[in-house]
Scaffold this motif. Structure first.
Motif, PDB file in Angstrom:
ATOM      1  N   GLU A  18       0.875  -1.071   0.209  1.00  0.00           N
ATOM      2  CA  GLU A  18       0.049  -0.044   0.041  1.00  0.00           C
ATOM      3  C   GLU A  18       0.947   1.254  -0.063  1.00  0.00           C
ATOM      4  O   GLU A  18       1.885   1.096   0.532  1.00  0.00           O
ATOM      5  CB  GLU A  18      -0.814  -0.003   1.351  1.00  0.00           C
ATOM      6  CG  GLU A  18      -2.164  -0.982   1.180  1.00  0.00           C
ATOM      7  CD  GLU A  18      -2.976  -0.756   2.470  1.00  0.00           C
ATOM      8  OE1 GLU A  18      -4.340  -0.739   2.177  1.00  0.00           O
ATOM      9  OE2 GLU A  18      -2.697  -0.754   3.575  1.00  0.00           O
ATOM     10  N   THR A  19       0.329   2.317  -0.473  1.00  0.00           N
ATOM     11  CA  THR A  19       0.823   3.577  -0.692  1.00  0.00           C
ATOM     12  C   THR A  19       0.628   4.397   0.562  1.00  0.00           C
ATOM     13  O   THR A  19      -0.600   4.264   0.998  1.00  0.00           O
ATOM     14  CB  THR A  19       0.734   4.309  -1.921  1.00  0.00           C
ATOM     15  OG1 THR A  19       1.236   3.488  -2.838  1.00  0.00           O
ATOM     16  CG2 THR A  19       1.190   5.738  -1.805  1.00  0.00           C
ATOM     17  N   THR A  20       1.425   5.034   1.008  1.00  0.00           N
ATOM     18  CA  THR A  20       0.899   5.905   2.214  1.00  0.00           C
ATOM     19  C   THR A  20       0.957   7.455   1.750  1.00  0.00           C
ATOM     20  O   THR A  20       1.860   7.844   1.088  1.00  0.00           O
ATOM     21  CB  THR A  20       1.945   5.866   3.451  1.00  0.00           C
ATOM     22  OG1 THR A  20       1.968   4.600   4.029  1.00  0.00           O
ATOM     23  CG2 THR A  20       1.514   6.835   4.677  1.00  0.00           C
ATOM     24  N   ILE A  21      -0.335   8.130   1.805  1.00  0.00           N
ATOM     25  CA  ILE A  21      -0.479   9.283   1.633  1.00  0.00           C
ATOM     26  C   ILE A  21      -0.878  10.117   2.765  1.00  0.00           C
ATOM     27  O   ILE A  21      -1.589   9.735   3.479  1.00  0.00           O
ATOM     28  CB  ILE A  21      -1.678   9.791   0.661  1.00  0.00           C
ATOM     29  CG1 ILE A  21      -1.313   8.977  -0.699  1.00  0.00           C
ATOM     30  CG2 ILE A  21      -1.794  11.279   0.274  1.00  0.00           C
ATOM     31  CD1 ILE A  21      -2.548   8.783  -1.633  1.00  0.00           C
ATOM     32  N   GLN A  22       0.305  11.124   3.110  1.00  0.00           N
ATOM     33  CA  GLN A  22       0.095  11.760   4.534  1.00  0.00           C
ATOM     34  C   GLN A  22       0.491  13.338   4.285  1.00  0.00           C
ATOM     35  O   GLN A  22       1.316  13.702   3.382  1.00  0.00           O
ATOM     36  CB  GLN A  22       0.964  11.052   5.553  1.00  0.00           C
ATOM     37  CG  GLN A  22       2.426  10.999   5.211  1.00  0.00           C
ATOM     38  CD  GLN A  22       3.229  10.529   6.588  1.00  0.00           C
ATOM     39  OE1 GLN A  22       2.758   9.394   6.795  1.00  0.00           O
ATOM     40  NE2 GLN A  22       4.479  10.795   6.482  1.00  0.00           N
ATOM     41  N   GLY A  87       5.051   3.190  -1.690  1.00  0.00           N
ATOM     42  CA  GLY A  87       5.586   4.540  -1.626  1.00  0.00           C
ATOM     43  C   GLY A  87       5.158   5.359  -0.675  1.00  0.00           C
ATOM     44  O   GLY A  87       4.135   5.092   0.199  1.00  0.00           O
ATOM     45  N   LEU A  88       5.789   6.592  -0.377  1.00  0.00           N
ATOM     46  CA  LEU A  88       5.294   7.659   0.501  1.00  0.00           C
ATOM     47  C   LEU A  88       5.182   8.817  -0.203  1.00  0.00           C
ATOM     48  O   LEU A  88       5.942   9.339  -0.736  1.00  0.00           O
ATOM     49  CB  LEU A  88       6.111   7.767   1.684  1.00  0.00           C
ATOM     50  CG  LEU A  88       5.921   8.980   2.634  1.00  0.00           C
ATOM     51  CD1 LEU A  88       4.535   8.831   3.390  1.00  0.00           C
ATOM     52  CD2 LEU A  88       7.065   9.218   3.780  1.00  0.00           C
ATOM     53  N   ALA A  89       3.883   9.196  -0.122  1.00  0.00           N
ATOM     54  CA  ALA A  89       3.528  10.751  -0.773  1.00  0.00           C
ATOM     55  C   ALA A  89       3.409  11.641   0.384  1.00  0.00           C
ATOM     56  O   ALA A  89       2.406  11.370   1.248  1.00  0.00           O
ATOM     57  CB  ALA A  89       2.346  10.800  -1.548  1.00  0.00           C
ATOM     58  N   ASP A  90       4.163  12.726   0.576  1.00  0.00           N
ATOM     59  CA  ASP A  90       4.100  13.688   1.544  1.00  0.00           C
ATOM     60  C   ASP A  90       3.238  14.942   1.153  1.00  0.00           C
ATOM     61  O   ASP A  90       3.816  15.343   0.130  1.00  0.00           O
ATOM     62  CB  ASP A  90       5.292  13.909   2.309  1.00  0.00           C
ATOM     63  CG  ASP A  90       5.163  14.521   3.731  1.00  0.00           C
ATOM     64  OD1 ASP A  90       4.158  14.465   4.176  1.00  0.00           O
ATOM     65  OD2 ASP A  90       6.278  14.840   4.117  1.00  0.00           O
TER      66      ASP A  90
END
Length: 95
Positions: A18-22, A87-90
Motif C-alpha cells: 500500500e501507498t501512504t499518503i500523508q 511508496g510515501l507521498a507527503d
C-alpha cells in the motif's frame, strides 16, 4: 460521532504494497483542524479522515493518481498526488 482516528489510520495497520499518503494542513502558516478527503482519479469520494490537533492526516491507498482535499473552517484546498506502490507521498496543503 464517527469512529475515525484523528490524523488517519495507524501506520501499523498498513498492508504490504500500500501507498501512504500523508501530510499536514495549515492556514496562515499555522496547523488547522478539519477534515481531509481522498478522491480517486475520476473525482469520486474514497475516504475522509479528521486532521489531528497539529493538522496532520494519513491515508493508505493503491498506486495511482489521487486528489487530497482539505475542508477546514474558512476554506478548502486540494492537491493532486501520484502514488507509487509501496511508496510515501507527503502532501502539504495550505488553505
Amino acid at each position: 460521532m464517527c469512529g475515525a482516528q484523528a490524523g488517519g489510520p495507524d501506520p501499523s495497520t498498513a498492508k504490504f504494497g500500500e501507498t501512504t499518503i500523508q501530510g499536514n494542513v495549515t492556514k496562515d502558516g499555522e496547523p488547522v483542524t478539519g477534515y481531509v478527503r481522498l478522491l480517486d482519479a475520476t473525482g469520486e469520494f474514497t475516504a475522509e479522515v479528521p486532521t489531528s490537533a497539529t493538522g496532520q492526516f494519513r491515508f493508505y491507498a493503491a498506486e495511482g493518481t489521487w486528489t487530497v482535499r482539505a475542508l477546514v473552517p474558512g476554506g478548502t484546498a486540494e492537491r493532486k498526488v501520484v502514488a507509487e506502490q509501496g511508496g510515501l507521498a507527503d502532501v502539504a496543503i495550505a488553505v
